[in-house]
Design a protein around this motif. Sequence first.
Motif, PDB file in Angstrom:
ATOM      1  N   ALA A   1      38.332  21.945  10.711  1.00 28.92           N
ATOM      2  CA  ALA A   1      37.611  23.178  10.396  1.00 28.92           C
ATOM      3  C   ALA A   1      37.078  23.821  11.673  1.00 28.92           C
ATOM      4  O   ALA A   1      37.159  25.055  11.836  1.00 28.92           O
ATOM      5  N   ALA A   2      36.536  23.037  12.583  1.00 28.34           N
ATOM      6  CA  ALA A   2      36.010  23.577  13.833  1.00 28.34           C
ATOM      7  C   ALA A   2      37.127  24.171  14.689  1.00 28.34           C
ATOM      8  O   ALA A   2      36.971  25.240  15.293  1.00 28.34           O
ATOM      9  N   LEU A   3      38.285  23.496  14.719  1.00 31.59           N
ATOM     10  CA  LEU A   3      39.402  23.995  15.519  1.00 31.59           C
ATOM     11  C   LEU A   3      40.009  25.267  14.925  1.00 31.59           C
ATOM     12  O   LEU A   3      40.410  26.172  15.664  1.00 31.59           O
ATOM     13  N   ASP A   4      40.063  25.342  13.617  1.00 30.59           N
ATOM     14  CA  ASP A   4      40.546  26.577  12.975  1.00 30.59           C
ATOM     15  C   ASP A   4      39.648  27.749  13.337  1.00 30.59           C
ATOM     16  O   ASP A   4      40.123  28.874  13.578  1.00 30.59           O
ATOM     17  N   TYR A   5      38.351  27.472  13.383  1.00 31.79           N
ATOM     18  CA  TYR A   5      37.416  28.532  13.773  1.00 31.79           C
ATOM     19  C   TYR A   5      37.647  28.941  15.229  1.00 31.79           C
ATOM     20  O   TYR A   5      37.682  30.132  15.560  1.00 31.79           O
ATOM     21  N   LEU A   6      37.832  27.940  16.109  1.00 33.52           N
ATOM     22  CA  LEU A   6      38.079  28.237  17.520  1.00 33.52           C
ATOM     23  C   LEU A   6      39.362  29.052  17.696  1.00 33.52           C
ATOM     24  O   LEU A   6      39.405  30.006  18.486  1.00 33.52           O
ATOM     25  N   ASP A   7      40.398  28.693  16.959  1.00 31.59           N
ATOM     26  CA  ASP A   7      41.649  29.446  17.048  1.00 31.59           C
ATOM     27  C   ASP A   7      41.469  30.890  16.609  1.00 31.59           C
ATOM     28  O   ASP A   7      42.105  31.797  17.135  1.00 31.59           O
ATOM     29  N   SER A   8      40.569  31.092  15.655  1.00 33.79           N
ATOM     30  CA  SER A   8      40.335  32.457  15.164  1.00 33.79           C
ATOM     31  C   SER A   8      39.589  33.314  16.185  1.00 33.79           C
ATOM     32  O   SER A   8      39.536  34.542  16.041  1.00 33.79           O
ATOM     33  N   ARG A   9      39.023  32.685  17.210  1.00 40.60           N
ATOM     34  CA  ARG A   9      38.283  33.440  18.222  1.00 40.60           C
ATOM     35  C   ARG A   9      39.223  34.080  19.249  1.00 40.60           C
ATOM     36  O   ARG A   9      38.771  34.698  20.205  1.00 40.60           O
ATOM     37  N   GLN A  10      40.534  33.884  19.048  1.00 39.84           N
ATOM     38  CA  GLN A  10      41.556  34.550  19.867  1.00 39.84           C
ATOM     39  C   GLN A  10      41.351  34.287  21.369  1.00 39.84           C
ATOM     40  O   GLN A  10      41.275  35.200  22.183  1.00 39.84           O
ATOM     41  N   GLY A  11      41.288  33.013  21.694  1.00 39.74           N
ATOM     42  CA  GLY A  11      41.240  32.660  23.110  1.00 39.74           C
ATOM     43  C   GLY A  11      39.866  32.664  23.723  1.00 39.74           C
ATOM     44  O   GLY A  11      39.719  32.344  24.904  1.00 39.74           O
ATOM     45  N   ARG A  12      38.846  33.013  22.964  1.00 39.54           N
ATOM     46  CA  ARG A  12      37.484  33.017  23.527  1.00 39.54           C
ATOM     47  C   ARG A  12      36.917  31.608  23.491  1.00 39.54           C
ATOM     48  O   ARG A  12      35.992  31.295  22.750  1.00 39.54           O
ATOM     49  N   ASP A  13      37.487  30.710  24.296  1.00 39.36           N
ATOM     50  CA  ASP A  13      37.026  29.331  24.301  1.00 39.36           C
ATOM     51  C   ASP A  13      36.223  28.988  25.547  1.00 39.36           C
ATOM     52  O   ASP A  13      35.880  27.842  25.772  1.00 39.36           O
ATOM     53  N   GLY A  14      35.935  29.966  26.367  1.00 44.35           N
ATOM     54  CA  GLY A  14      35.200  29.714  27.598  1.00 44.35           C
ATOM     55  C   GLY A  14      33.771  29.271  27.359  1.00 44.35           C
ATOM     56  O   GLY A  14      33.135  28.711  28.239  1.00 44.35           O
ATOM     57  N   PHE A  15      33.261  29.525  26.168  1.00 48.71           N
ATOM     58  CA  PHE A  15      31.878  29.162  25.877  1.00 48.71           C
ATOM     59  C   PHE A  15      31.724  27.674  25.585  1.00 48.71           C
ATOM     60  O   PHE A  15      30.611  27.158  25.546  1.00 48.71           O
ATOM     61  N   LEU A  16      32.815  26.955  25.345  1.00 48.96           N
ATOM     62  CA  LEU A  16      32.721  25.551  24.975  1.00 48.96           C
ATOM     63  C   LEU A  16      32.157  24.710  26.119  1.00 48.96           C
ATOM     64  O   LEU A  16      32.538  24.906  27.273  1.00 48.96           O
ATOM     65  N   ASP A  17      31.280  23.778  25.775  1.00 51.19           N
ATOM     66  CA  ASP A  17      30.757  22.867  26.789  1.00 51.19           C
ATOM     67  C   ASP A  17      31.381  21.482  26.597  1.00 51.19           C
ATOM     68  O   ASP A  17      32.042  21.210  25.595  1.00 51.19           O
ATOM     69  N   SER A  18      31.198  20.610  27.576  1.00 48.32           N
ATOM     70  CA  SER A  18      31.842  19.294  27.529  1.00 48.32           C
ATOM     71  C   SER A  18      31.317  18.456  26.374  1.00 48.32           C
ATOM     72  O   SER A  18      32.057  17.654  25.793  1.00 48.32           O
ATOM     73  N   SER A  19      30.045  18.617  26.012  1.00 49.83           N
ATOM     74  CA  SER A  19      29.477  17.848  24.913  1.00 49.83           C
ATOM     75  C   SER A  19      30.168  18.168  23.591  1.00 49.83           C
ATOM     76  O   SER A  19      30.485  17.280  22.801  1.00 49.83           O
ATOM     77  N   THR A  20      30.413  19.478  23.344  1.00 45.94           N
ATOM     78  CA  THR A  20      31.082  19.879  22.103  1.00 45.94           C
ATOM     79  C   THR A  20      32.520  19.368  22.073  1.00 45.94           C
ATOM     80  O   THR A  20      33.003  18.878  21.052  1.00 45.94           O
ATOM     81  N   LEU A  21      33.213  19.467  23.197  1.00 45.67           N
ATOM     82  CA  LEU A  21      34.577  18.970  23.266  1.00 45.67           C
ATOM     83  C   LEU A  21      34.615  17.448  23.030  1.00 45.67           C
ATOM     84  O   LEU A  21      35.510  16.938  22.347  1.00 45.67           O
ATOM     85  N   ALA A  22      33.633  16.750  23.582  1.00 42.51           N
ATOM     86  CA  ALA A  22      33.572  15.295  23.388  1.00 42.51           C
ATOM     87  C   ALA A  22      33.341  14.958  21.920  1.00 42.51           C
ATOM     88  O   ALA A  22      33.948  14.013  21.386  1.00 42.51           O
ATOM     89  N   ARG A  23      32.484  15.728  21.267  1.00 39.62           N
ATOM     90  CA  ARG A  23      32.233  15.485  19.841  1.00 39.62           C
ATOM     91  C   ARG A  23      33.486  15.732  19.012  1.00 39.62           C
ATOM     92  O   ARG A  23      33.765  15.013  18.047  1.00 39.62           O
ATOM     93  N   LEU A  24      34.245  16.736  19.375  1.00 41.33           N
ATOM     94  CA  LEU A  24      35.508  16.997  18.687  1.00 41.33           C
ATOM     95  C   LEU A  24      36.471  15.825  18.862  1.00 41.33           C
ATOM     96  O   LEU A  24      37.129  15.387  17.906  1.00 41.33           O
ATOM     97  N   LEU A  25      36.553  15.307  20.075  1.00 44.87           N
ATOM     98  CA  LEU A  25      37.447  14.183  20.342  1.00 44.87           C
ATOM     99  C   LEU A  25      36.996  12.923  19.588  1.00 44.87           C
ATOM    100  O   LEU A  25      37.827  12.174  19.062  1.00 44.87           O
TER     101      LEU A  25
END
Length: 376
Positions: free
Chosen positions: A45-69
């Motif tokens: 669900a989180a990744l589908d939302y990120l994909d809908s942002r049309q490439g606006r992924d620069g706001f992601l921080d390492s903590s959020t990426l780690a939680r996704l992993l």
Amino acid sequence: MATRQLAPGRMPWRGLFVSSISTQCGSSSDLFDVSALLRLGGAKAALDYLDSRQGRDGFLDSSTLARLLLDCGRSSALAEGRRVHEYVVRSRFVRDAFLGNHLVHMYLKCQSFDEAERVFQSAACESFDVATWTAVIVARAGLGKWKLVFGQLDEMDRRGIPPDRVMIKTLFTACTKLGALEEGKLIQDRLAGTQLELDIGVLNLTINMYVKCGCLDGAVQTFARMKRRDVVSWTVMIGAYSQDGKFSLSIQLFREMLLEGTAPNSVTFVSILSGCEAPSLLEQGRQIHALVVESSLESHVVVANSLLGMYSRCRSWEDSRSLFDRMSIRNSVSWSTIIMAYEEFTGVTRTTGIFREYSMAWLSCSIHWYWNSTFF
């Protein structure tokens, strides 16, 4: 792979709330959106939302990426884990060691060893922690890639990264499971002069490895070098002698254990009783039984079954019957042992005598269990 679903009836107001915050706060709320969706709907669900942002992924921080992993690893969601990896590659954290560790662990938990290897071997991440080194080494050992395992241990030495207790214990466990005796010996040699050389937990696993790999001499030598022993150390060696048909040595070791003040546990009694298998050993078996009673373990069904087996092998029907009648808990092993003992001692056919009594009780218990498990 199924993903977690949002709670029925709650999705609309949560969606409106997230949408409202996003509109008012801009990119800072994007992290809130991702966190909320990750918590409620999982990584997909989180990744589908990120994909809908049309490439606006620069706001992601390492903590959020780690939680996704972490979420992908826990749910073995390999496809979603690869998608997160793509975001990591595109992010400013591509060389971040923290995320590199999480990537390796995610791929290992998803059983994608080749991809874990590629991340680990790549220059994208500058360093890994001991937990990641351990995870990769253990994965390689589990696949029997011992050349890579020892190459990695050498690399750790060059980098000044000492192996930790968890790594060594897991490696000995892998050697035991795979029957890799020579590799186990090499690992033991590497511990010479280190703090782990005398670690009681590591030594217990070393002894067990030697026993399971059929090298009793190696187990004896390792046991003799131990400066301190616990009940596991004694039990493994007692069981090794019993299985090797050396009951006199097993008894001798059992007595030494008692003299040193180490209390036997249920596994110890099962181990030593397995070697008591001749009428000439009946008296020693009775002495062990007395210790079982003293240790308040006669009611332990596995220990009681071992005693039944010992009396049966020692051809003492009276002791077998007396113990069986006292047992408050009996299982299929208990019934099978006493029935076979009765037939052996009396020669009565399977249609008469005590067999009918026990077999009918056994059948009654089985029907009772089936009825309860099926209808209740």
